[in-house]
Design an enzyme around this catalytic site. Sequence first.
Site, PDB file in Angstrom:
ATOM      1  N   ASP A 480      35.692  12.399   5.016  1.00 40.47           N
ATOM      2  CA  ASP A 480      34.782  12.998   4.042  1.00 40.47           C
ATOM      3  C   ASP A 480      35.201  12.629   2.615  1.00 40.47           C
ATOM      4  O   ASP A 480      36.330  12.162   2.378  1.00 40.47           O
ATOM      5  CB  ASP A 480      34.818  14.528   4.238  1.00 40.47           C
ATOM      6  CG  ASP A 480      33.550  15.220   3.786  1.00 40.47           C
ATOM      7  OD1 ASP A 480      32.742  14.585   3.095  1.00 40.47           O
ATOM      8  OD2 ASP A 480      33.389  16.417   4.108  1.00 40.47           O
ATOM      9  N   ASP A 550      24.063  16.200   4.630  1.00 36.49           N
ATOM     10  CA  ASP A 550      24.438  17.569   4.982  1.00 36.49           C
ATOM     11  C   ASP A 550      23.214  18.384   5.367  1.00 36.49           C
ATOM     12  O   ASP A 550      23.337  19.500   5.859  1.00 36.49           O
ATOM     13  CB  ASP A 550      25.138  18.249   3.795  1.00 36.49           C
ATOM     14  CG  ASP A 550      26.637  18.007   3.826  1.00 36.49           C
ATOM     15  OD1 ASP A 550      27.132  17.453   4.825  1.00 36.49           O
ATOM     16  OD2 ASP A 550      27.312  18.366   2.848  1.00 36.49           O
TER      17      ASP A 550
HETATM   18  C1  DGJ Z   1      30.819  17.977   3.536  1.00 37.24           C
HETATM   19  C2  DGJ Z   1      30.389  17.385   4.838  1.00 37.24           C
HETATM   20  O1  DGJ Z   1      29.265  16.607   4.672  1.00 37.24           O
HETATM   21  C3  DGJ Z   1      30.161  18.504   5.843  1.00 37.24           C
HETATM   22  O2  DGJ Z   1      29.654  17.992   7.031  1.00 37.24           O
HETATM   23  C4  DGJ Z   1      31.467  19.201   6.060  1.00 37.24           C
HETATM   24  O3  DGJ Z   1      32.377  18.315   6.642  1.00 37.24           O
HETATM   25  C5  DGJ Z   1      31.998  19.729   4.740  1.00 37.24           C
HETATM   26  N1  DGJ Z   1      32.042  18.701   3.725  1.00 37.24           N
HETATM   27  C6  DGJ Z   1      33.376  20.310   4.909  1.00 37.24           C
HETATM   28  O4  DGJ Z   1      33.952  20.655   3.744  1.00 37.24           O
END
Ligand code: DGJ
Length: 747
Positions: A480, A550
């Site tokens: 991430d 997301d």
């Molecule tokens: C952003 C990601 O896109 C999510 O899927 C998740 O992993 C969160 N960060 C966790 O902090």
Amino acid sequence: MLIHLNQKDRQFHLTNGQVSYIFHVMKNGQLGHLYYGKALRHREDFSHLQTYDVPTGATTHIYADDPAFGLETLRQEFPAYGNSDFREPAISVSKATENHIPNFTYESYQILEGKPRLEGLPATYTEDNHDASTLQILLKDEFLQAELQLNYTIFLDKPVITRSASLRNAGSDELVIDRFMGGSLDLPDKDFVFTHLAGTWSRERHVKERRLETGIQSISSLRGASSHHHNPFLALKRPEATEHTGEVYGFNFIYSSNFLMQVEVDHYDMARLTVGIHPFGFKWNLEPQASFQSPEVVMVYSEQGVNGMSHAFHALYREHLIPSQWRKAVRPILINNWEATYFDFDEEKLVKIAQSASELGIELFVLDDGWFGKRNDDTSSLGDWHVDLNKLPNGLDSLAKKITETGLKFGLWFEPEMISPNSELFKEHPDWAVGIPGQHYTLGRNQLVLDFSRQEIVDYLYDKMSTIIKQTKLAYIKWDMNRNITEAFSNNLPVHQQSEFFHRYILGVYNLYERLTSEFPHVLFESCAGGGGRFDPGMLYYAPQAWTSDDTDAIERLKIQYGTSFAYPVYSMGSHVSAVPNHQTLRSTPLQTRANTAYFGTFGYELDPLKLTEEEREEIKEQVAFYKAHRELIRDGQFYRLLNPFSNNETAWMVVSQDHSEALVGWYKVLATPNPKKQQLLRLSGLDESKDYQVTGSERTYYGDELMTVGLQLPTEFNGVNGRSFERGGDFQSQVYYIRSIEDKLN
Ligand code: DGJ
């Protein structure tokens, strides 16, 4: 032969029967562009393609005896600014202590079978030398003592040419590069629609279109990431082009940091496309004997509309960009605990989720954020990559073992490029954070960025991550990256090199990816940046799939996945079924529609299976079985967009196997229509006209031509008359059809 030379007139013609790219050495020794587009028959002389006309008195010319020869009106290959071309250039470089107008003139060429890798950078590659040929042109600037190498690769069976450039300081004075693009292309007219993918967090890669007009139009990023906001993709399509017909040029930049893609339309309606590292704030000091390599530009030409362009990108990335070990590997259906638990979990809860998911047929458990340091929310612990024993008292290994015992593989979330100001790592190494010491540090999601331009920091992360991969026997990593870079400054660089920071940072990221993926080729990496903030071909080179957004809402995903598919294969898009009401939109959609959208990607779940009803569990078992039965088709098939969510209440797309024997069609309707049309037909694409196909749910068969010209009859929609039978209705409805040819079924 893919590359033809005309030695006498020093012309170069790259062609594979699908596209032609032609340029030559002009009378001043610089390179001039002649043509790019549909393949032309080769001939001994193409010089008539040069627009060489006596200009008006207002133009400048290089030679007193040739008023027509001015760079303002000639198409060029890698232009510089300063003597008669007034458009924005591809290169700007001078000595550190003396000014100079760059003048790179032709020296020599070299043809290589296949394609050499680009040192330290992601790029398309060949494993078999027959798949492509590369032309390298060497140019020199005598005053600078600099060598400019232009690389062109043409692929054998794809309408694709890739380009990059490198600059070597062959002299003894330091050079300063102000601008160094991956490629520049002068097109003779402006009759195009500028098409790109834009958005923000949670609504990435929406399709945007506007007519090219006089002046500069551009997309870019200055965020230290390719960004949620603009994808490094651009298409120039003819106004009459559709999804299925017409001329489209597509461009993608294999880079994950600051970029610029711009088209400058001049007063003669010529369009100059420039693609490269964003020149704003960029300056590179080139020591004697050092080289600078630009990232690669991918150029696609299609005569079959936007779908044709996408097919070329998809095939190229499947075969020549993603890591080869994942080309034919089936990716596991995963369950990710993020939306199920957020930071609130312990070992028992996670094992129960895994156990329950295993009963549904799911194959991989991904432990997301919150397993390390003291991370109970997003304000702490990034950088402290040791397990939180309060949540997981038996450690990661024990958890991994218990998960594996449920029958699932184990995967883990990392955010390696970040550091929390209250972390142990920050206490120990405050200078490791990006920022100007003594000045203000801007936060993003409460965190700072680690200075990946420094090798010792990359090494530190490599040690941490590789140890965990080995000890915990990880099968998967979600990498991430949740904030953009501000106060771009490295404690390790002298002032005059701070302008190199962004590029050095991303080279550090690539370096860590390179080392981990080559040491652990069996670990599946999924890139992520707060969802789709770094969904670019640079990342795909290391991580064959990316978390698309997301936003897990099935209706929002129609637009996001539709736009993403312009350049990127569906099998690179992480797409999950999540709970309702949806956590990003509060929208409630049917479970069937959530799966019907997520099937067109690398499938998974992002919900708490313990909260499902028995009925929902049965439905999910069927979904999992359905995806397992068709995932090779989704991975290898040709993807067609059929109905556009940006202009319709309905969306449709399909994947057809390369031999046309089977297909999977997805159809989605956002809002219900009262008293709907009686006959609703969806015209399909890519089938074999003469094959007889059976469509799931129906006994009768249809020839491919019927399905493509008449269309697939959708089942009866609810029409407001209670008591009448109907097969579908309501908001957010969808259908997925599996289609198989009868002959192939019998064989
Ligand atoms: C952003 C990601 O896109 C999510 O899927 C998740 O992993 C969160 N960060 C966790 O902090």
